[in-house]
Design a protein around this motif. Sequence first.
Motif, PDB file in Angstrom:
ATOM      1  N   ARG A  89       0.828  -1.211   0.000  1.00 36.55           N
ATOM      2  CA  ARG A  89       0.000   0.000   0.000  1.00 36.55           C
ATOM      3  C   ARG A  89       0.863   1.263   0.000  1.00 36.55           C
ATOM      4  NH1 ARG A  89      -3.306  -1.543   4.907  1.00 36.55           N
ATOM      5  NH2 ARG A  89      -4.185   0.543   4.746  1.00 36.55           N
ATOM      6  N   ALA A  90       1.937   1.259   0.779  1.00 38.99           N
ATOM      7  CA  ALA A  90       2.828   2.423   0.804  1.00 38.99           C
ATOM      8  C   ALA A  90       3.516   2.614  -0.543  1.00 38.99           C
ATOM      9  CB  ALA A  90       3.867   2.271   1.919  1.00 38.99           C
ATOM     10  N   SER A  91       3.843   1.510  -1.213  1.00 33.37           N
ATOM     11  CA  SER A  91       4.536   1.625  -2.504  1.00 33.37           C
ATOM     12  C   SER A  91       3.670   2.283  -3.571  1.00 33.37           C
ATOM     13  CB  SER A  91       5.027   0.254  -2.985  1.00 33.37           C
ATOM     14  OG  SER A  91       3.948  -0.549  -3.422  1.00 33.37           O
ATOM     15  N   SER A  92       2.369   2.270  -3.374  1.00 36.38           N
ATOM     16  CA  SER A  92       1.490   2.946  -4.340  1.00 36.38           C
ATOM     17  C   SER A  92       1.338   4.434  -4.015  1.00 36.38           C
ATOM     18  CB  SER A  92       0.119   2.266  -4.376  1.00 36.38           C
ATOM     19  OG  SER A  92      -0.604   2.518  -3.184  1.00 36.38           O
ATOM     20  N   LEU A  93       1.809   4.857  -2.859  1.00 33.22           N
ATOM     21  CA  LEU A  93       1.660   6.253  -2.432  1.00 33.22           C
ATOM     22  C   LEU A  93       2.934   7.084  -2.569  1.00 33.22           C
ATOM     23  CD1 LEU A  93      -0.361   5.648   0.859  1.00 33.22           C
ATOM     24  CD2 LEU A  93      -1.254   6.412  -1.350  1.00 33.22           C
ATOM     25  N   PHE A  94       4.082   6.416  -2.567  1.00 34.10           N
ATOM     26  CA  PHE A  94       5.362   7.123  -2.577  1.00 34.10           C
ATOM     27  C   PHE A  94       6.198   6.690  -3.769  1.00 34.10           C
ATOM     28  CE2 PHE A  94       3.985   7.058   1.837  1.00 34.10           C
ATOM     29  CZ  PHE A  94       4.155   8.387   2.204  1.00 34.10           C
ATOM     30  N   ASP A  95       7.089   7.586  -4.201  1.00 32.23           N
ATOM     31  CA  ASP A  95       8.001   7.246  -5.292  1.00 32.23           C
ATOM     32  C   ASP A  95       8.948   6.126  -4.882  1.00 32.23           C
ATOM     33  OD1 ASP A  95       6.968   9.293  -6.939  1.00 32.23           O
ATOM     34  OD2 ASP A  95       8.297  10.763  -5.989  1.00 32.23           O
ATOM     35  N   GLU A  96       9.378   6.165  -3.616  1.00 29.28           N
ATOM     36  CA  GLU A  96      10.255   5.113  -3.098  1.00 29.28           C
ATOM     37  C   GLU A  96       9.878   4.830  -1.648  1.00 29.28           C
ATOM     38  OE1 GLU A  96      14.904   4.013  -3.307  1.00 29.28           O
ATOM     39  OE2 GLU A  96      14.506   5.910  -2.279  1.00 29.28           O
TER      40      GLU A  96
END
Length: 160
Positions: free
Chosen positions: A23-30
């Motif tokens: 889920r975090a990977s869909s919100l941040f560039d890295e």
Amino acid sequence: MTRAVYPGSYDPVTNGHLDIVERASSLFDEVVVAVLINKNKKTLFSVEERMEMLREVTAQWPNVRIDSWHGLLVDYCREHDVRAIVKGLRAVSDYDYELQMAQMNHQLSGVDTLFMPTNPIYSYLASSLVKEVATYGGDVSTLLPASIEQRLVQRLGEKR
């Protein structure tokens, strides 16, 4: 580039951890999954082993990187241009502790913390609980990626 860190001990990494990573990977560039180095904490797997396991199970997300740190997380954030800390929350009791940490981290560095509630199917899941169940021969196959379960069972067998 907006970079976030998802810190933890990951001893071992669980499906609950991976839910937050995805889920975090869909919100941040890295997203940097940062393994805690705490020489005072007794762990089943070494830092290197935990990092290796994390690399294996996060390979499907190209913007996820695995690292480790020792010391204050805010220092890691400053050194690596991290703008946010991601924390998974399982229950209200997690929130009480994590809110204090988030406020301290913000006071020290200005880094914000993003709280992500876990998927309800993982709300009870903790690495320590998984290790305890596995120690007594309980089935943890739905709680961990298969390769991690194999390593956990093998390591527990070595300790007997």
